[in-house]
Scaffold this motif. Structure first.
Motif, short mmCIF file in Angstrom:
data_model
loop_
_atom_site.label_atom_id
_atom_site.label_comp_id
_atom_site.label_asym_id
_atom_site.label_seq_id
_atom_site.Cartn_x
_atom_site.Cartn_y
_atom_site.Cartn_z
N ASN A 17 0.65 -1.22 -0.03
CA ASN A 17 -0.06 -0.09 0.06
C ASN A 17 0.99 1.34 -0.01
OD1 ASN A 17 -1.73 2.17 0.60
ND2 ASN A 17 -2.15 1.48 2.71
N VAL A 18 0.71 2.13 -0.82
CA VAL A 18 1.52 3.39 -1.20
C VAL A 18 0.40 4.68 -1.33
CG1 VAL A 18 3.39 2.36 -1.87
CG2 VAL A 18 2.03 3.28 -3.59
N ALA A 19 0.84 5.78 -1.20
CA ALA A 19 -0.01 6.91 -1.33
C ALA A 19 -0.22 7.10 -2.78
CB ALA A 19 0.64 8.00 -0.93
N ALA A 20 -1.72 7.08 -3.16
CA ALA A 20 -2.02 7.05 -4.49
C ALA A 20 -1.11 8.18 -5.33
CB ALA A 20 -3.44 7.48 -4.55
N ALA A 21 -1.06 9.25 -4.86
CA ALA A 21 -0.59 10.31 -5.59
C ALA A 21 1.11 10.03 -5.63
CB ALA A 21 -0.61 11.76 -4.96
N ALA A 26 7.02 5.23 -6.22
CA ALA A 26 7.63 4.45 -5.28
C ALA A 26 8.93 3.84 -5.73
CB ALA A 26 6.36 3.25 -4.91
N LYS A 27 9.82 3.35 -4.75
CA LYS A 27 10.95 2.82 -5.00
C LYS A 27 10.94 1.20 -5.73
CE LYS A 27 13.57 5.08 -1.56
NZ LYS A 27 14.35 4.76 -0.07
N PHE A 28 9.83 0.61 -5.29
CA PHE A 28 9.48 -0.52 -6.00
C PHE A 28 9.00 -0.77 -7.27
CE2 PHE A 28 5.59 0.26 -4.36
CZ PHE A 28 4.52 -0.68 -5.00
N PHE A 29 8.48 0.35 -7.77
CA PHE A 29 7.78 0.53 -9.04
C PHE A 29 8.54 1.04 -10.42
CE2 PHE A 29 4.40 1.78 -11.91
CZ PHE A 29 3.19 1.05 -11.30
N HIS A 30 9.51 -0.16 -10.67
CA HIS A 30 10.30 -0.13 -11.65
C HIS A 30 10.43 -1.53 -12.28
CE1 HIS A 30 13.84 -2.08 -9.67
NE2 HIS A 30 13.33 -1.31 -8.74
N ASN A 31 11.13 -1.49 -13.64
CA ASN A 31 11.23 -2.67 -14.36
C ASN A 31 12.22 -3.54 -13.41
OD1 ASN A 31 9.65 -2.58 -16.76
ND2 ASN A 31 10.92 -1.04 -17.56
N GLY A 32 11.78 -4.75 -13.30
CA GLY A 32 12.91 -5.83 -12.87
C GLY A 32 12.85 -5.84 -11.37
N TRP A 177 3.67 4.49 10.33
CA TRP A 177 2.34 4.92 10.80
C TRP A 177 1.53 3.60 10.94
CZ3 TRP A 177 2.12 9.65 12.54
CH2 TRP A 177 2.83 10.71 11.81
N PRO A 178 0.98 3.16 11.99
CA PRO A 178 -0.33 2.34 11.96
C PRO A 178 -1.57 2.82 11.38
CG PRO A 178 0.29 3.08 14.36
CD PRO A 178 1.22 3.96 13.46
N VAL A 179 -2.12 2.35 10.73
CA VAL A 179 -3.32 2.90 10.08
C VAL A 179 -4.44 1.71 10.63
CG1 VAL A 179 -4.60 3.54 8.35
CG2 VAL A 179 -2.37 4.18 8.39
N PRO A 212 6.81 5.54 5.63
CA PRO A 212 6.89 6.58 4.64
C PRO A 212 8.22 6.76 3.78
CG PRO A 212 6.79 7.73 6.69
CD PRO A 212 6.35 5.99 6.86
N SER A 213 9.30 6.02 4.47
CA SER A 213 10.72 6.48 3.75
C SER A 213 10.72 5.35 2.73
CB SER A 213 11.69 6.04 4.75
OG SER A 213 11.78 4.79 5.37
N LEU A 214 9.92 4.35 2.80
CA LEU A 214 9.63 3.36 1.64
C LEU A 214 8.66 3.51 0.69
CD1 LEU A 214 10.73 0.09 3.75
CD2 LEU A 214 12.23 1.37 2.17
N ASN A 215 7.49 4.41 1.19
CA ASN A 215 6.27 4.57 0.56
C ASN A 215 5.69 3.39 0.34
OD1 ASN A 215 4.51 6.46 -0.60
ND2 ASN A 215 5.27 6.44 -2.57
N LEU A 216 5.58 2.54 1.44
CA LEU A 216 4.95 1.09 1.44
C LEU A 216 4.57 0.75 2.66
CD1 LEU A 216 4.92 -1.07 -0.78
CD2 LEU A 216 6.86 -1.93 0.18
N VAL A 217 3.55 -0.10 2.44
CA VAL A 217 3.05 -0.82 3.72
C VAL A 217 4.12 -2.03 3.86
CG1 VAL A 217 1.08 -2.38 4.77
CG2 VAL A 217 0.79 0.16 4.39
N MET A 218 4.55 -2.17 4.84
CA MET A 218 5.64 -3.41 4.87
C MET A 218 4.95 -4.60 5.77
SD MET A 218 8.28 -2.62 3.37
CE MET A 218 9.47 -3.84 3.81
#
Length: 237
Positions: A17-21, A26-32, A177-179, A212-218
């Motif tokens: 889960n990352v912020a839609a905007a 996001a760091k993971f959103f790339h080829n490979g 952040w816990p949501v 937030p530093s990863l822009n990801l729900v871990m």
């Protein structure tokens, strides 16, 4: 898209889960890139997902082909293995997940990966106590190749952000952040392997740990009927 292929994919991707905007950056959103996910408890998962054919025509618009595999056991009722082969599309705050070549028809249930908070809460998290409005989504349960599908409504309660905490993740210790929110479904019947299977109402309390530093729900923690399930990112590159 049937229950067998859709629900495991959502359960797996619901963690990322990352912020839609900001998803397109996001760091993971790339080829490979690859994300490995594990889950224990009522939702048992072992999966590896890879991203390819990434397109980013605009800051808030992108898509990627997500492929991989998953082994799963859900609620003690459904289990097995599945291949993940889906196109993820992001259009601002709207995200969708479809199989390649699939065309959504008018009147079809709205299959949106935000059902499991996949791509954000509608706005960036800024402080503890922040709230996000309730949402509801529909799934298509069943295999359309073998008969009619059954729509299922999933309701998510108001989300509340807790105090930021440092937790251990696959990427080391992170401030996250816990949501917290409730998630529930209505009872229904689904046709599976020629038989009508009753699916009871499912009520659970969910905590997404958004880093937030990863822009990801871990990590996602799920409490249901007094039992705890944890789905978390085991590795990311």
């Amino acid at each position: 898209m049937g229950w067998k292929s859709l629900w495991p994919t959502l359960a797996l991707l619901g963690l990322t889960n990352v912020a839609a905007a900001e998803v397109c950056q996001a760091k993971f959103f790339h080829n490979g890139s690859e994300i490995e996910i594990v889950g224990s408890g009522l939702i048992q998962v072992s999966a590896k997902l890879s991203f390819s054919q990434v397109q980013k025509p605009a800051t808030k618009q992108c898509q990627a082909l997500i492929k991989g595999y998953a082994k799963y056991a859900l609620l003690g009722m459904l289990s097995g293995e599945t291949e993940v082969d889906h196109v993820l599309r992001v259009e601002g705050a709207k995200t969708s997940l479809t199989q390649p070549g699939e065309v959504k028809k008018a009147g079809d249930p709205d299959i949106d990966v935000q059902m499991l908070s996949l791509f954000g809460y509608g706005a960036p998290i800024s402080a503890a106590g922040q709230r996000f409005a309730p949402q509801s989504f529909r799934l298509a349960i069943g295999d359309p190749r073998r008969g009619p599908t059954t729509p299922l409504t999933v309701r998510m309660g108001e989300k509340t952000v807790g105090e930021q905490q440092r937790i251990e993740t696959a990427a080391g210790q992170q401030a996250c952040w816990p949501v917290r929110y409730s998630r529930g479904t209505d009872p229904t019947l689904v046709q599976l392997r020629g038989a009508m299977i009753p699916i009871p109402p499912i009520q659970s309390q969910v905590t997404d740990w958004f880093c937030p530093s990863l822009n990801l729900v871990m990590k996602q923690e799920i409490m249901q009927s007094g039992q705890r399930s944890v789905i978390e990112v085991k590795s990311i590159r």
